[in-house]
Structures are given as C-alpha cells and as structure tokens.
Design a protein around this motif. Structure first.
Motif, short mmCIF file in Angstrom:
data_model
loop_
_atom_site.label_atom_id
_atom_site.label_comp_id
_atom_site.label_asym_id
_atom_site.label_seq_id
_atom_site.Cartn_x
_atom_site.Cartn_y
_atom_site.Cartn_z
N LYS A 86 0.87 -1.17 0.00
CA LYS A 86 0.00 0.00 0.00
C LYS A 86 0.91 1.22 0.00
CE LYS A 86 -4.19 -1.80 0.92
NZ LYS A 86 -5.27 -1.77 -0.02
N ARG A 87 0.50 2.24 -0.76
CA ARG A 87 1.26 3.49 -0.78
C ARG A 87 0.32 4.66 -0.55
NH1 ARG A 87 6.22 3.47 -5.02
NH2 ARG A 87 7.23 1.62 -4.21
N THR A 88 0.85 5.70 0.03
CA THR A 88 0.07 6.90 0.28
C THR A 88 0.20 7.83 -0.92
OG1 THR A 88 0.51 6.71 2.64
CG2 THR A 88 -0.28 8.84 1.85
N VAL A 89 -0.95 8.28 -1.43
CA VAL A 89 -0.98 9.22 -2.55
C VAL A 89 -1.78 10.45 -2.14
CG1 VAL A 89 -0.73 7.44 -4.31
CG2 VAL A 89 -3.01 8.15 -3.61
N VAL A 90 -1.48 11.56 -2.78
CA VAL A 90 -2.24 12.78 -2.58
C VAL A 90 -3.26 12.88 -3.70
CG1 VAL A 90 -2.16 15.29 -2.35
CG2 VAL A 90 -0.22 13.90 -1.57
N MET A 91 -4.53 12.92 -3.33
CA MET A 91 -5.60 12.99 -4.32
C MET A 91 -5.75 14.42 -4.84
SD MET A 91 -6.23 9.84 -4.22
CE MET A 91 -7.70 9.56 -5.18
N LYS A 92 -6.51 14.57 -5.91
CA LYS A 92 -6.71 15.86 -6.55
C LYS A 92 -7.24 16.92 -5.58
CE LYS A 92 -8.87 17.78 -10.69
NZ LYS A 92 -9.71 17.46 -11.85
N ASP A 93 -8.09 16.48 -4.64
CA ASP A 93 -8.68 17.42 -3.68
C ASP A 93 -7.76 17.71 -2.48
OD1 ASP A 93 -8.84 15.11 -2.19
OD2 ASP A 93 -11.02 15.11 -2.04
N GLY A 94 -6.53 17.15 -2.50
CA GLY A 94 -5.57 17.42 -1.44
C GLY A 94 -5.59 16.42 -0.29
N THR A 95 -6.53 15.47 -0.32
CA THR A 95 -6.58 14.46 0.73
C THR A 95 -5.55 13.36 0.47
OG1 THR A 95 -8.31 13.22 -0.40
CG2 THR A 95 -9.03 14.88 1.20
N TYR A 96 -5.19 12.65 1.53
CA TYR A 96 -4.25 11.53 1.43
C TYR A 96 -5.01 10.22 1.51
CZ TYR A 96 -0.51 14.89 2.27
OH TYR A 96 0.36 15.94 2.16
N GLU A 97 -4.62 9.26 0.67
CA GLU A 97 -5.25 7.93 0.70
C GLU A 97 -4.20 6.86 0.56
OE1 GLU A 97 -8.59 6.82 -1.72
OE2 GLU A 97 -9.40 8.86 -1.67
N GLN A 98 -4.44 5.73 1.21
CA GLN A 98 -3.61 4.53 1.04
C GLN A 98 -4.23 3.74 -0.12
OE1 GLN A 98 -1.05 2.81 3.05
NE2 GLN A 98 -0.58 4.89 3.70
N VAL A 99 -3.44 3.48 -1.16
CA VAL A 99 -3.95 2.75 -2.32
C VAL A 99 -3.02 1.58 -2.64
CG1 VAL A 99 -5.09 4.78 -3.30
CG2 VAL A 99 -2.76 4.23 -3.99
N PRO A 100 -3.56 0.55 -3.31
CA PRO A 100 -2.72 -0.58 -3.70
C PRO A 100 -1.68 -0.17 -4.76
CG PRO A 100 -5.04 -1.17 -3.79
CD PRO A 100 -4.97 0.31 -3.60
N TYR A 101 -0.51 -0.73 -4.65
CA TYR A 101 0.56 -0.56 -5.62
C TYR A 101 0.81 -1.95 -6.21
CZ TYR A 101 5.07 1.18 -7.44
OH TYR A 101 6.13 1.57 -8.23
N VAL A 102 0.54 -2.13 -7.50
CA VAL A 102 0.56 -3.46 -8.14
C VAL A 102 1.62 -3.53 -9.23
CG1 VAL A 102 -1.91 -3.84 -7.67
CG2 VAL A 102 -1.22 -2.84 -9.84
#
Length: 90
Positions: free
Chosen positions: A51-67
């Motif tokens: 899982k990696r943390t990304v910054v979304m377009k609205d400025g929020t942070y999310e943990q998303v799968p890295y495949v």
C-alpha cells in the motif's frame, strides 16, 4: 502542460496467457507514475506489492494498492513499471 490521449496495451508480463487490455489513456508528459482502475488490475491478475500513500486531486491523502509488474505497449515502444490502483472506472 501537454496532454496526449493514446491507445495503449497494458498486460501482465508474468501471466502472458492473459489477454492484454487495450485502453484509451490520458498521458501527461510530466507524470512519473502509472495509475489504473481496479477493473484493469483484477482482469490482469496483478498482485498487490504494497500500500502506498498518494495525494488525491482534492488534497486528501489515501492509502492505495501498488501493483505490478505491468507492461505497457504503444506502437514499437514498450516499458515495464508498477501502478497505483485508483478508482473503479476509467
């Protein structure tokens, strides 16, 4: 900022018997990472590496799968990389 829309083939180089996915994609000449939908990741049976943390377009942070690995073919050009899985729809 230059945006280019092209059709590319995305495949799983570890499972060559799976049919590659043809997608019309938005290429950003400044982009450093690839993102794909959950549907593409599932179809290509791409394993989650972490899982990696990304910054979304609205400025929020999310943990998303890295495949990965992922193979991208465009004309006579091909590259191997990994991808973030963002969203359900293209």
């Amino acid at each position: 900022m230059v945006y280019i829309y092209k059709t590319v083939l995305i495949s799983n180089p570890r499972k060559l018997w799976l049919t590659p996915v043809r997608v019309e994609c938005h290429l950003d000449t400044r982009a450093l990472m690839l993102s794909i939908t959950e549907k593409i990741s599932d179809k290509l049976q791409l394993p989650e590496l972490e899982k990696r943390t990304v910054v979304m377009k609205d400025g929020t942070y999310e943990q998303v799968p890295y495949v990965g690995p992922v193979k991208i073919d465009f004309g006579n050009w091909s590259r191997f990389c990994c991808a973030f899985v963002l969203g359900l729809h293209p």
